[in-house]
Design an enzyme around this catalytic site. Sequence first.
Site, PDB file in Angstrom:
ATOM      1  N   ARG A  38       0.823  -1.216   0.000  1.00  0.00           N
ATOM      2  CA  ARG A  38       0.000   0.000   0.000  1.00  0.00           C
ATOM      3  C   ARG A  38       0.860   1.270   0.000  1.00  0.00           C
ATOM      4  NH1 ARG A  38      -5.216  -1.447   3.883  1.00  0.00           N
ATOM      5  NH2 ARG A  38      -6.580  -2.002   2.159  1.00  0.00           N
ATOM      6  N   LYS A 199     -16.313 -12.130   6.140  1.00  0.00           N
ATOM      7  CA  LYS A 199     -17.363 -11.123   6.318  1.00  0.00           C
ATOM      8  C   LYS A 199     -18.337 -11.038   5.145  1.00  0.00           C
ATOM      9  CE  LYS A 199     -13.858  -8.660   6.874  1.00  0.00           C
ATOM     10  NZ  LYS A 199     -12.877  -7.575   6.858  1.00  0.00           N
ATOM     11  N   GLY A 351      -7.678  -7.913   2.312  1.00  0.00           N
ATOM     12  CA  GLY A 351      -6.589  -7.903   3.280  1.00  0.00           C
ATOM     13  C   GLY A 351      -5.935  -9.272   3.312  1.00  0.00           C
ATOM     14  N   GLY A 374     -12.800  -3.801   1.367  1.00  0.00           N
ATOM     15  CA  GLY A 374     -14.187  -3.333   1.418  1.00  0.00           C
ATOM     16  C   GLY A 374     -14.462  -2.249   0.387  1.00  0.00           C
TER      17      GLY A 374
HETATM   18  P1  ADP Z   1     -10.348 -10.228   3.174  1.00  0.00           P
HETATM   19  O1  ADP Z   1      -9.667  -9.463   4.275  1.00  0.00           O
HETATM   20  O2  ADP Z   1      -9.396 -10.895   2.253  1.00  0.00           O
HETATM   21  O3  ADP Z   1     -11.382  -9.408   2.458  1.00  0.00           O
HETATM   22  P2  ADP Z   1     -11.993 -11.459   5.116  1.00  0.00           P
HETATM   23  O4  ADP Z   1     -11.458 -10.450   6.080  1.00  0.00           O
HETATM   24  O5  ADP Z   1     -13.427 -11.411   4.758  1.00  0.00           O
HETATM   25  O6  ADP Z   1     -11.166 -11.426   3.788  1.00  0.00           O
HETATM   26  O7  ADP Z   1     -11.710 -12.912   5.638  1.00  0.00           O
HETATM   27  C1  ADP Z   1     -10.458 -13.512   5.678  1.00  0.00           C
HETATM   28  C2  ADP Z   1     -10.452 -14.547   6.778  1.00  0.00           C
HETATM   29  O8  ADP Z   1     -11.532 -15.418   6.668  1.00  0.00           O
HETATM   30  C3  ADP Z   1      -9.231 -15.395   6.749  1.00  0.00           C
HETATM   31  O9  ADP Z   1      -8.353 -14.950   7.741  1.00  0.00           O
HETATM   32  C4  ADP Z   1      -9.740 -16.808   7.007  1.00  0.00           C
HETATM   33  O10 ADP Z   1      -9.093 -17.443   8.090  1.00  0.00           O
HETATM   34  C5  ADP Z   1     -11.184 -16.585   7.365  1.00  0.00           C
HETATM   35  N1  ADP Z   1     -12.040 -17.711   6.973  1.00  0.00           N
HETATM   36  C6  ADP Z   1     -12.174 -18.255   5.760  1.00  0.00           C
HETATM   37  N2  ADP Z   1     -13.022 -19.286   5.783  1.00  0.00           N
HETATM   38  C7  ADP Z   1     -13.437 -19.419   7.049  1.00  0.00           C
HETATM   39  C8  ADP Z   1     -14.317 -20.319   7.724  1.00  0.00           C
HETATM   40  N3  ADP Z   1     -14.963 -21.290   7.077  1.00  0.00           N
HETATM   41  N4  ADP Z   1     -14.497 -20.152   9.056  1.00  0.00           N
HETATM   42  C9  ADP Z   1     -13.865 -19.168   9.710  1.00  0.00           C
HETATM   43  N5  ADP Z   1     -13.031 -18.297   9.135  1.00  0.00           N
HETATM   44  C10 ADP Z   1     -12.817 -18.420   7.823  1.00  0.00           C
HETATM   45 MG    MG Z   2      -9.905  -8.991   6.216  1.00  0.00          MG
END
Ligand code: ADP
Ligand code: MG
Length: 395
Positions: A38, A199, A351, A374
Amino acid sequence: MNKVSIKEAKDLKGKRVLVRSDFNIDIDENGEIIDDMRIQRSLPTYQYLLEQGASIIAIAHLGRPEGEVVEELRMDPIAKHLSYLLGVDVKKVDDCIGGEAQEAAEKLKSGEVLFLENPRFHKEEQAGDKKFAKELASLADIFVLDAFGAVHRADASVSGVAEFLPTYAGLLIEEELHKLDTFLADPERPFVLVMGGAKLNTKIGLIRSLMTSADHILVGGALASTFAKAQGKEIGTSLFEEDLVEEAKTTLDEAGRYPGKLVLPVDFVIGEHPDVQETQVVDTDSVMSNTSILDIGPKTIEEFSKIITSAGSIAMNGAMGVFEKPAFEEGTKKIFEAVAASSAEVVVGGGETLVALDRYGAAAGVDFISTGGGAMLSYMEGADLPGLNAIPDKK
Ligand code: ADP
Ligand code: MG
């Protein structure tokens, strides 16, 4: 991009420019930056302004200090790294408003850079407080919003200051909007959306809004657990979003009109806890009540991979499982590898998604990495973004 760019500002020489960047990145216990992508991607804006003879007052947030001073969330390591990358001395002050900041800003000369403290140490920042925004604005002559990763926030230092200063888009925002606009304008078919992570609340809007324009929407990660719950399935102790079960049901109904579009897992890897080594593969109807869904299963990997391999373009955000734990990384690893190996045009943001991308050596197969998580999702969804609304349109 129809937002007015900093390239269009005249007479920057001698001007004090407040630059809002998104430098919200992971820093380890020793204050070492784990990934500086970043910061790297923000450099063109800083370099351009310095070349034009402006001075820069940089502002960015770190973490969630919730209006309190949190020592580990001070901006010093970021200021230091920015200084190193720019090859310019960067002075740092310990607050973003008040006497010290005022004085340092007034002393700034052409070509110099000042870094302000984390604005989230004040609760007024995230409240979008006007008086606080005005104080920040009083430090500078011009405002450049370059924090693409934060444009979905109505924070004082993101959209608030724009009310008090001539405002321009920075070069990173310009790049992000250009790339995402071009990608979405006419995606090569089939256009596949790959959604995972934790999320669903940040992703369900995009899933619904692309229901007509995407050809396939693959859903893994904890998102799939909320959908399984919405289908009335047993999900045991899985992470899911209770308040989104109804919307997930609506989404499933909407998807019913487009056969084959919304692709949910057919099997899962379950375990009692992410830290246990014992895992079991079950189909999605057979999750035991004392276990959690922690990854997609092999049949799902195969099905998702097939769709990915024949895709013309792919937008991806989110991991397929708890990839941080070796027992539950297979889904993410295989799917990210398939995305990287595909000949599709690939856009990725997020992230943890970027961490996984690095871990599985998949970054090289990606055409555009957005610095927004997001923010990228909201932008692709076509949502109203306070940060972008604050930048005037091109004349
Ligand atoms: P990003 O930051 O890439 O947008 P998120 O913050 O939404 O993604 O989610 C990433 C996290 O989701 C990862 O750290 C991963 O461990 C978690 N994750 C993925 N699948 C599952 C699951 N089935 N249960 C709990 N956590 C999960
Ligand atoms: Mg995240």
